[in-house]
Design an enzyme around this catalytic site. Structure first.
Site, PDB file in Angstrom:
ATOM      1  N   ALA A 223       0.817  -1.219   0.000  1.00  0.00           N
ATOM      2  CA  ALA A 223       0.000   0.000   0.000  1.00  0.00           C
ATOM      3  C   ALA A 223       0.846   1.263   0.000  1.00  0.00           C
ATOM      4  O   ALA A 223       0.327   2.359  -0.251  1.00  0.00           O
ATOM      5  CB  ALA A 223      -0.924   0.003   1.212  1.00  0.00           C
ATOM      6  N   ASP A 252       3.071  -9.509  -9.671  1.00  0.00           N
ATOM      7  CA  ASP A 252       3.384 -10.068 -10.990  1.00  0.00           C
ATOM      8  C   ASP A 252       2.860  -9.150 -12.090  1.00  0.00           C
ATOM      9  O   ASP A 252       3.521  -8.951 -13.109  1.00  0.00           O
ATOM     10  CB  ASP A 252       2.772 -11.457 -11.120  1.00  0.00           C
TER      11      ASP A 252
END
Length: 317
Positions: A223, A252
């Site tokens: 975050a 990814d």
């Protein structure tokens, strides 16, 4: 073309549940079955963005056959290496409040012949690759130096390599000088052997990885955004997210966006942050398409907030 290497792929089943209650029978409100593994997710994100990708991976048994079928259904080329073992199956339980519980199987043990066959498959496919993304944990049977050997071979053939792994396989590969490494905060802390409490701590750790051999460090801070540390300087990128549905595969997707945008500079960091922010707002391990991206919402700056505390502080395992 982006070639991906996933030494320990999986068949991922995600179940949506109202809440996790231990000892009770849970009734799922939804179910997804996806081909899994970090390199596989990178290929899925690259394909979703409209670029060509080839996935090299060892596959065995019925789960392996289903992984290949699912990838083909998404238009992803594969270069499978047959193995005697059975491809692992992973389970994720996604609660309605966004909490995700994952159960990852250990996977099969590869033989020495299968290990060499996997390296040979990468070499055969690397001739037309702009990038080789080597991602995920190593299965049983492969030593921590397997990625280092792959990086060395790739460089000998003139290919650029991005490495997303952790622990001994990351540290062992640094001496082979991968072009890009992509740790998260915990993996970065593990690599340098100390906790990371601030963005500044993460920058120092990334610089240490570069001193050990990494060309560029793309660090995912959850975050708290992402860091890019390279010869061109240090940059910080972040984007606000309305609601997190699942963080499976978000890192990814970030790596896929980074490589598809050239793998260097502020523009590539913007693409990485945009892909990661889009991925966490999608269910399960769904990869974002161009329509899901919002690059205008991404802030990239050389004015790195060094004193910012990390929400999920990295600690060495």
């Amino acid at each position: 073309m982006i070639l991906t290497v996933t030494p320990n792929p999986s068949l991922d089943r995600t179940y949506d549940i109202p809440g996790l209650e231990r000892g009770n029978v849970l009734r799922a409100t939804g179910e997804r079955v996806d081909p899994g593994g970090k390199g596989v997710n990178v290929s899925r994100a690259v394909a979703a963005a409209g670029h060509r990708t080839v996935a090299v991976l060892p596959l065995g048994g019925a789960p392996g056959a289903l992984v290949a079928e699912l990838l083909a259904g998404q238009g992803i080329e594969t270069a499978p290496v047959p193995i005697a073992g059975v491809t692992r199956s992973n389970i994720a339980l996604a609660e309605s409040d966004g909490t995700l519980t994952k159960i990852n199987a250990p996977g099969p043990e590869l033989t020495p012949d299968e290990s060499q066959a996997l390296l040979s498959a990468v070499g055969a496919q690397s001739r037309t690759a702009d990038w080789i993304a080597c991602c995920g944990s190593l299965p049983r049977g492969l030593t921590p130096f397997w990625y280092a050997e792959l990086v060395t071979r790739a460089h000998e053939s003139g290919a650029r390599v991005a490495l997303d792994t952790s622990g001994p396989s990351l540290t062992a590969a640094l001496s082979a000088r991968p072009d890009v490494v992509k740790p998260n905060a915990a993996e970065l802390a593990e690599a340098v052997g100390r906790p990371l409490a601030t963005v500044g701590d993460a920058v120092k750790a990334a610089e240490e990885l570069r001193m050990l051999g990494a060309g560029t460090v793309l660090a995912s801070l959850g975050a708290d955004g992402q860091l890019l540390v390279s010869d061109a300087g240090t940059f910080y990128g972040a984007a606000s997210v309305a609601a997190v549905r699942s963080d499976v595969g978000a890192g990814d997707a970030s790596l896929a966006g980074f490589l598809a945008a050239g793998g260097d500079g502020e523009g590539a960091l913007t693409a990485a942050v945009a892909h990661g922010a889009a991925a966490v707002q999608l269910p399960g391990s769904v990869m974002p398409t161009p329509s899901d991206l919002d690059p205008a919402a991404v802030l990239v700056t050389a004015d790195v907030p060094l004193d910012r505390a990390l929400t999920q502080q990295g600690s060495p395992r």
